[in-house]
Design a protein around this motif. Structure first.
Motif, PDB file in Angstrom:
ATOM      1  N   GLU A 192      19.025  69.396  34.757  1.00 11.45           N
ATOM      2  CA  GLU A 192      20.151  70.326  34.826  1.00 11.45           C
ATOM      3  C   GLU A 192      19.601  71.677  35.275  1.00 11.45           C
ATOM      4  N   LYS A 193      20.439  72.486  35.938  1.00  9.68           N
ATOM      5  CA  LYS A 193      19.929  73.673  36.626  1.00  9.68           C
ATOM      6  C   LYS A 193      19.175  74.646  35.717  1.00  9.68           C
ATOM      7  N   ASN A 230      29.478  76.801  39.875  1.00  9.58           N
ATOM      8  CA  ASN A 230      29.530  75.413  39.384  1.00  9.58           C
ATOM      9  C   ASN A 230      29.775  74.367  40.459  1.00  9.58           C
ATOM     10  N   TYR A 247      21.382  69.658  44.560  1.00  2.77           N
ATOM     11  CA  TYR A 247      21.866  69.488  43.189  1.00  2.77           C
ATOM     12  C   TYR A 247      23.212  68.768  43.127  1.00  2.77           C
TER      13      TYR A 247
END
Length: 331
Positions: free
Chosen positions: A202-203, A277, A307
């Motif tokens: 996750e980022k 997002n 991503y």
């Protein structure tokens, strides 16, 4: 039984190849779309774009190019990707760069319409026979974003190598145009973060792991880099460890700059990616910062494409991209 086992392994191998290709495609198309969004509004001010924000992919504008046109950012990234399709060879990369500059290799429409001063100087050095690892200028004033903008394809070559080898290869590929350690560190931070995204983190987990990895590496590397590393404190220092540090994702837009200086581009891309997002939110936020819009868009777009995947990139944007089929084939 043996036949079925062989078929199972063959299917798994084909699946792994497709996944790997899709990751490369996500990155390259993500970069190109972000770049193409920024081309028509390059050099426009943030103040102007606040009143007239970019919301869709448009054409013409600054460089009078049709919609979907990417710049030298993507061209040189594709040259790097093309070299990496064969044997890693800096002389081959130098040849690709010269062919782009002199013969329009990997241009969107058959002509070079934009090139930075430092890149142009380096390519002229290559034409004159300079070694690729010595062609880039290494003075402090030569820290534009010209190596950061094209470095992303190297991720797929270095991803399984030890960190010391990753750093050395990033150093070589940056130095063909930008030889100062600040540009090299910027590329290193960017690719280490991208590597964590590639691994599926996750980022914000990717950010935290990048900080740990980079700080540990440089602790053992060279004390003379201390002053350089302090410039990257908003990207490398965790607020948990330094109460005085404001992490990049908590900065206000007024604290983010978007010029052609490599540190500005790096920070702007992390900020745009970490505070949004979706792919489209990230690249539009990056481009609407103004100034060096194509490069901020490209560097952000590479991360966001990696991503979120191309399924998250608006189809109408993808369909406008120049030489899309060639980019997919390169992937």
């Amino acid at each position: 039984m043996v036949i079925w086992e062989n078929l199972w392994w063959l299917n798994m191998w084909n699946y792994e190849i497709r996944v790997r290709m899709n990751k490369v495609q996500n990155a390259l198309l993500g970069l190109a779309v972000g770049d193409a969004l920024g081309v028509p509004v390059e050099f426009l001010s943030r103040e102007y774009l606040k009143v007239n924000p970019l919301k869709e992919m448009i054409g013409y504008g600054t460089h009078n190019q049709p919609s979907g046109t990417w710049s030298d950012d993507s061209s040189l990234a594709f040259c790097l990707a093309e070299m990496l399709c064969g044997k890693y060879d800096m002389k081959v990369l130098a040849t690709h760069f010269v062919n782009w500059y002199e013969h329009n290799h990997w241009t969107p429409h058959g002509e070079v319409f934009d090139i930075g001063i430092t890149n142009a100087n380096a390519i002229r050095q290559l034409e004159n026979g300079k070694s690729p690892v010595l062609a880039g200028m290494n003075d402090e004033s030569s820290n534009g974003n010209g190596s950061l903008m094209r470095i992303l394809p190297l991720l797929f070559y270095i991803k399984n190598k030890p960190i010391s080898e990753r750093f050395e290869l990033i150093n070589e590929v940056s130095c063909i145009t930008h030889g100062h350690i600040r540009s090299v560190i910027s590329c290193f931070i960017y690719l280490e973060f991208a590597l964590n995204l590639l691994k599926g983190l996750e980022k914000f987990e990717a950010l935290n792991q990048m900080q740990i990895t980079i700080n540990q590496f440089f602790t053992e590397f060279d004390f003379r880099l201390k002053n350089e590393l302090q410039l990257f404190h908003r990207l490398l220092e965790s607020p948990d460890k330094n109460a005085d540090t404001k992490p990049i994702f908590k900065c206000d837009e007024s604290e983010i700059q978007s010029s052609g200086y490599v540190l500005h581009t790096l920070e702007a891309s992390f900020w745009s990616f970490l505070t949004t997002n979706t792919y489209s939110e990230a690249v539009l936020k990056a481009v609407n910062l103004g100034s060096d819009t194509d490069t901020t868009g490209a560097v952000t777009g590479g991360l966001a494409g990696l991503y979120y995947g191309i399924e998250n990139i608006p189809e109408k944007w993808l369909n406008q991209i120049a030489r899309k089929d060639d980019i997919v084939q390169l992937s």
